[in-house]
Design a protein around this motif. Structure first.
Motif, mmCIF file in Angstrom:
data_model
loop_
_atom_site.group_PDB
_atom_site.id
_atom_site.type_symbol
_atom_site.label_atom_id
_atom_site.label_comp_id
_atom_site.label_asym_id
_atom_site.label_seq_id
_atom_site.Cartn_x
_atom_site.Cartn_y
_atom_site.Cartn_z
ATOM 1 N N MET A 63 9.451 33.808 -20.995
ATOM 2 C CA MET A 63 8.596 32.666 -20.671
ATOM 3 C C MET A 63 9.368 31.363 -20.547
ATOM 4 S SD MET A 63 5.486 33.310 -19.935
ATOM 5 C CE MET A 63 4.602 34.876 -19.819
ATOM 6 N N HIS A 64 10.342 31.114 -21.414
ATOM 7 C CA HIS A 64 11.043 29.831 -21.258
ATOM 8 C C HIS A 64 11.939 29.849 -20.035
ATOM 9 C CE1 HIS A 64 13.982 31.853 -24.078
ATOM 10 N NE2 HIS A 64 14.875 31.249 -23.307
ATOM 11 N N PHE A 65 12.448 31.032 -19.651
ATOM 12 C CA PHE A 65 13.247 31.100 -18.430
ATOM 13 C C PHE A 65 12.396 30.810 -17.197
ATOM 14 C CE2 PHE A 65 17.637 32.316 -17.749
ATOM 15 C CZ PHE A 65 18.123 32.315 -19.046
ATOM 16 N N VAL A 66 11.241 31.440 -17.097
ATOM 17 C CA VAL A 66 10.422 31.210 -15.899
ATOM 18 C C VAL A 66 9.864 29.797 -15.872
ATOM 19 C CG1 VAL A 66 9.894 33.634 -15.503
ATOM 20 C CG2 VAL A 66 8.387 32.311 -16.977
ATOM 21 N N THR A 67 9.637 29.216 -17.034
ATOM 22 C CA THR A 67 9.175 27.828 -17.067
ATOM 23 C C THR A 67 10.243 26.895 -16.501
ATOM 24 O OG1 THR A 67 7.760 28.244 -18.995
ATOM 25 C CG2 THR A 67 8.365 25.958 -18.552
ATOM 26 N N VAL A 68 11.485 27.086 -16.910
ATOM 27 C CA VAL A 68 12.574 26.265 -16.374
ATOM 28 C C VAL A 68 12.747 26.522 -14.880
ATOM 29 C CG1 VAL A 68 15.036 25.757 -16.496
ATOM 30 C CG2 VAL A 68 13.733 26.114 -18.603
ATOM 31 N N ALA A 69 12.625 27.777 -14.452
ATOM 32 C CA ALA A 69 12.723 28.087 -13.028
ATOM 33 C C ALA A 69 11.670 27.323 -12.234
ATOM 34 C CB ALA A 69 12.577 29.585 -12.797
ATOM 35 N N ALA A 70 10.465 27.249 -12.761
ATOM 36 C CA ALA A 70 9.408 26.505 -12.079
ATOM 37 C C ALA A 70 9.728 25.011 -12.022
ATOM 38 C CB ALA A 70 8.071 26.735 -12.786
ATOM 39 N N ARG B 263 -1.418 34.966 -16.506
ATOM 40 C CA ARG B 263 -2.294 33.853 -16.913
ATOM 41 C C ARG B 263 -1.541 32.841 -17.755
ATOM 42 N NH1 ARG B 263 -6.306 38.087 -17.066
ATOM 43 N NH2 ARG B 263 -5.737 38.614 -19.217
ATOM 44 N N LYS B 264 -0.651 33.319 -18.613
ATOM 45 C CA LYS B 264 0.083 32.390 -19.481
ATOM 46 C C LYS B 264 0.993 31.489 -18.660
ATOM 47 C CE LYS B 264 3.049 32.045 -23.552
ATOM 48 N NZ LYS B 264 3.583 32.734 -24.758
ATOM 49 N N ILE B 265 1.795 32.068 -17.746
ATOM 50 C CA ILE B 265 2.699 31.222 -16.976
ATOM 51 C C ILE B 265 1.932 30.369 -15.980
ATOM 52 C CG2 ILE B 265 3.224 32.951 -15.196
ATOM 53 C CD1 ILE B 265 5.540 30.208 -16.695
ATOM 54 N N ARG B 266 0.801 30.859 -15.490
ATOM 55 C CA ARG B 266 -0.015 30.013 -14.608
ATOM 56 C C ARG B 266 -0.499 28.781 -15.349
ATOM 57 N NH1 ARG B 266 -5.253 31.698 -10.850
ATOM 58 N NH2 ARG B 266 -5.634 29.584 -10.074
ATOM 59 N N THR B 267 -0.945 28.965 -16.590
ATOM 60 C CA THR B 267 -1.394 27.829 -17.395
ATOM 61 C C THR B 267 -0.263 26.830 -17.591
ATOM 62 O OG1 THR B 267 -3.036 29.174 -18.564
ATOM 63 C CG2 THR B 267 -2.319 27.148 -19.641
ATOM 64 N N LEU C 179 2.121 21.576 -15.812
ATOM 65 C CA LEU C 179 3.249 20.759 -15.361
ATOM 66 C C LEU C 179 2.953 20.031 -14.051
ATOM 67 C CD1 LEU C 179 6.149 23.286 -16.108
ATOM 68 C CD2 LEU C 179 5.671 21.156 -17.336
ATOM 69 N N GLY C 180 1.759 20.229 -13.512
ATOM 70 C CA GLY C 180 1.386 19.583 -12.259
ATOM 71 C C GLY C 180 1.810 20.344 -11.024
ATOM 72 N N LEU C 181 2.175 21.615 -11.190
ATOM 73 C CA LEU C 181 2.601 22.436 -10.061
ATOM 74 C C LEU C 181 1.451 23.320 -9.594
ATOM 75 C CD1 LEU C 181 6.039 23.510 -11.581
ATOM 76 C CD2 LEU C 181 5.619 21.686 -9.926
ATOM 77 N N GLU C 182 1.543 23.801 -8.365
ATOM 78 C CA GLU C 182 0.521 24.672 -7.803
ATOM 79 C C GLU C 182 1.090 26.058 -7.554
ATOM 80 O OE1 GLU C 182 -1.180 23.039 -4.281
ATOM 81 O OE2 GLU C 182 -1.692 21.119 -5.211
ATOM 82 N N ILE C 183 0.257 27.072 -7.748
ATOM 83 C CA ILE C 183 0.692 28.432 -7.433
ATOM 84 C C ILE C 183 0.275 28.764 -6.000
ATOM 85 C CG2 ILE C 183 0.583 29.190 -9.827
ATOM 86 C CD1 ILE C 183 -2.024 30.686 -9.077
ATOM 87 N N ALA C 184 1.078 29.596 -5.357
ATOM 88 C CA ALA C 184 0.825 29.971 -3.965
ATOM 89 C C ALA C 184 -0.201 31.089 -3.897
ATOM 90 C CB ALA C 184 2.121 30.424 -3.296
#
Length: 290
Positions: A220-227, A257-261, A266-271
């Motif tokens: 989770m922290h890796f994908v958060t930084v990637a985003a 759902r967790k990473i989407r939240t 963070l103010g980002l949008e998912i595709a």
């Protein structure tokens, strides 16, 4: 190692649809023997769940060409040649793929093949030679208009991708997936993630879409930084069985759902799936063979 891992075709289909409903634009799929849970690359097994997923969701389907450790190349590419999906994964280099530490740490195995399978990776090379990569790019990619998720476990894999791009065997936009935390590949450190993206930017400029994930507890922290770095993210039970410290995830969708939240906070949008198709230049779900 988890009772929540989907094994049967029905479980895989249901889990994939649930993940898409949670917001996943692309679904990356492996198959397993429904009795033993062992990884298999039988096209007939894939065809038991691919049509069900396609009928229930508009998500982009991404089939593995990696399969399982020790599989022959003909077996690895057979499902892709049968289904002709929009996307396939493609591991960009031979490597030590060490999962042997898990064989020692875990004690309660459901099937007798599991522990030897993991421990055997201490003396196994996961082969992806230049000849093998070229064959996949031609027979799967060029002949059936399939694009790739270029799975890069090492910095050198970016240079290998550049070699094939310069040869014209693959064309942009490239979906480059940095993978961190596998023993034998890039370690699970955030500085590796940052340096990997810097190198990819230098080599490919605007010709690629960055994505990354961390294996196990780094997920989770890796994908958060990637985003945060502007990339896409990949989660799922293939890469981590957990949703939090010591807590098993009950589904792939729970991780989505967790990473989407997180990314939306963070103010980002998912595709959407169609937006992902436009970003990656995919052929469309109407041109697959399932």
């Amino acid at each position: 190692m988890s009772p929540y891992l989907p094994i049967t075709p029905s479980e895989i289909a249901d889990s994939a649809v649930e993940a898409a409903e949670a917001g996943a634009a692309i679904i990356h799929l492996h198959a397993r023997d429904p009795q033993s849970g062992r990884p298999v690359q039988d096209p007939d097994m894939f065809m038991q769940f691919l049509p069900r997923i396609k009928q229930a969701t508009d998500a982009v389907i991404n089939i593995t060409t990696g399969g399982g450790l020790g599989m022959a190349l003909d077996d690895r590419i057979a499902p892709a040649l049968r289904a002709k999906p929009e996307v396939c994964s493609l591991n960009m280099g031979s490597m030590n793929f060490g999962a042997f530490e898990l064989g020692a740490k875990f004690t309660e195995w459901k099937h007798d093949w599991e522990q030897p399978y993991l421990e055997g990776t201490k003396d196994l090379i996961y082969a992806n030679t230049f000849a093998m990569l070229e064959r996949i790019m031609i027979e799967v990619g060029q002949q059936h208009d399939v694009r790739f998720e270029f799975e890069c476990y090492d910095f050198s894999h970016l240079e290998t991708l550049k070699y094939f791009a310069d040869k014209g065997l693959v064309k942009p936009p490239f979906l480059i997936q940095g993978i961190f935390g596998i023993q034998g590949g890039m370690g699970g450190r955030i500085e590796n993630l940052v340096n990997f993206k810097m190198l990819a930017d230098r080599i490919f400029g605007d010709d690629y879409k960055f994505s990354a994930f961390g294996v196990g507890r780094q997920q989770m922290h890796f994908v958060t930084v990637a985003a945060i770095l502007g990339g896409a993210v990949r989660v799922g039970l293939e890469d981590s069985l957990y949703i939090g410290r010591g807590e098993l995830a009950k589904s792939n969708a729970e991780q989505v759902r967790k990473i989407r939240t997180i990314v939306e906070a963070l103010g980002l949008e998912i595709a959407t799936p169609d937006e992902a198709r436009a970003i990656l230049g995919l052929k469309g779900g109407d041109r697959v063979d399932f």
